[in-house]
Design an enzyme around this catalytic site. Structure first.
Site, PDB file in Angstrom:
ATOM      1  N   HIS A   3       0.988  -1.441  -0.314  1.00 35.06           N
ATOM      2  CA  HIS A   3      -0.137   0.003  -0.084  1.00 35.06           C
ATOM      3  C   HIS A   3       0.421   1.432  -0.077  1.00 35.06           C
ATOM      4  O   HIS A   3       0.925   2.475  -1.298  1.00 35.06           O
ATOM      5  CB  HIS A   3      -0.988   0.417   1.437  1.00 35.06           C
ATOM      6  CG  HIS A   3      -2.062   1.270   1.297  1.00 35.06           C
ATOM      7  ND1 HIS A   3      -3.206   0.928   1.009  1.00 35.06           N
ATOM      8  CD2 HIS A   3      -1.853   2.462   2.234  1.00 35.06           C
ATOM      9  CE1 HIS A   3      -3.576   2.136   0.717  1.00 35.06           C
ATOM     10  NE2 HIS A   3      -2.492   3.003   1.637  1.00 35.06           N
ATOM     11  N   GLU A   4       1.926   1.087   1.128  1.00 34.75           N
ATOM     12  CA  GLU A   4       2.660   3.026   1.093  1.00 34.75           C
ATOM     13  C   GLU A   4       3.469   2.401  -0.395  1.00 34.75           C
ATOM     14  O   GLU A   4       3.602   3.623  -0.684  1.00 34.75           O
ATOM     15  CB  GLU A   4       3.558   2.487   2.019  1.00 34.75           C
ATOM     16  CG  GLU A   4       2.768   2.861   3.757  1.00 34.75           C
ATOM     17  CD  GLU A   4       1.274   3.641   3.711  1.00 34.75           C
ATOM     18  OE1 GLU A   4       1.564   4.722   2.838  1.00 34.75           O
ATOM     19  OE2 GLU A   4       0.322   3.317   4.198  1.00 34.75           O
ATOM     20  N   HIS A  46       1.933   4.728  -2.462  1.00 35.02           N
ATOM     21  CA  HIS A  46       2.034   6.293  -1.909  1.00 35.02           C
ATOM     22  C   HIS A  46       3.267   6.654  -2.705  1.00 35.02           C
ATOM     23  O   HIS A  46       3.698   7.273  -3.772  1.00 35.02           O
ATOM     24  CB  HIS A  46       1.646   6.252  -0.590  1.00 35.02           C
ATOM     25  CG  HIS A  46       0.307   6.074  -0.566  1.00 35.02           C
ATOM     26  ND1 HIS A  46      -0.425   6.374  -1.148  1.00 35.02           N
ATOM     27  CD2 HIS A  46      -0.324   5.347   0.196  1.00 35.02           C
ATOM     28  CE1 HIS A  46      -1.918   6.388  -0.461  1.00 35.02           C
ATOM     29  NE2 HIS A  46      -1.239   5.327   0.490  1.00 35.02           N
TER      30      HIS A  46
END
Length: 154
Positions: A89-90, A93
């Site tokens: 997920h990160e 980003h």
């Protein structure tokens, strides 16, 4: 976030050292390898020290901070899949930050867009994960998940 060894009170939390080992294992998963390879192709390669295990004061799983990297909250991790999910997920980003020339994390619309992308692309909104969270709706769960994320950040 406090960067200190040990675990916070609570069931299933991991020590910083255990979480560091779990992060190293997650770097070998196909999804994380794919994301790191594409970050490298985009000119934004990340080394192993880009990832840090920390104890977090807030009730969050982790986070990406421009210029600092990815933090995984060891005191909120239970199993390897939790760490794999946070790292993937990160990394999305980080990819958005690398690729979007005018990304402003303080702009709620920009942040919400990246959260929705990360939620969908990392598998956060996969129906099995939603079922495990107690959301039993099989049809339309992605719209509900995206709407929920959008409301959080706008």
């Amino acid at each position: 976030m406090a960067e200190e060894p040990g675990t916070a009170p609570g069931s299933g939390s991991r020590t910083v050292k255990e979480c560091e080992d779990m992060i190293r294992r997650s770097l070998r998963t196909p999804m994380v390898r794919f994301l790191r390879e594409n970050l490298e192709k985009a000119g934004c390669g990340v080394s192993e020290n880009f990832f840090k295990a920390v104890n977090c004061d807030k009730s969050i799983a982790g986070g990406y901070v421009r210029g600092k990297g990815i933090m995984v909250c060891s005191n909120h991790m239970n199993i390897q899949d939790d760490v794999n999910q946070v790292v993937a997920h990160e990394l999305i980003h980080a990819y958005d930050d690398c690729q979007a020339a005018n990304l402003d994390w303080a702009d709620c619309a920009h942040h919400a867009c990246s959260e929705i992308r990360a939620g969908h692309l990392s598998g956060d909104c996969h129906y099995k994960r939603e079922l495990l969270r107690g959301y039993i709706k099989l049809r339309g769960h992605e719209q509900v998940s995206s709407t929920f994320l959008l409301k959080l950040y706008t």
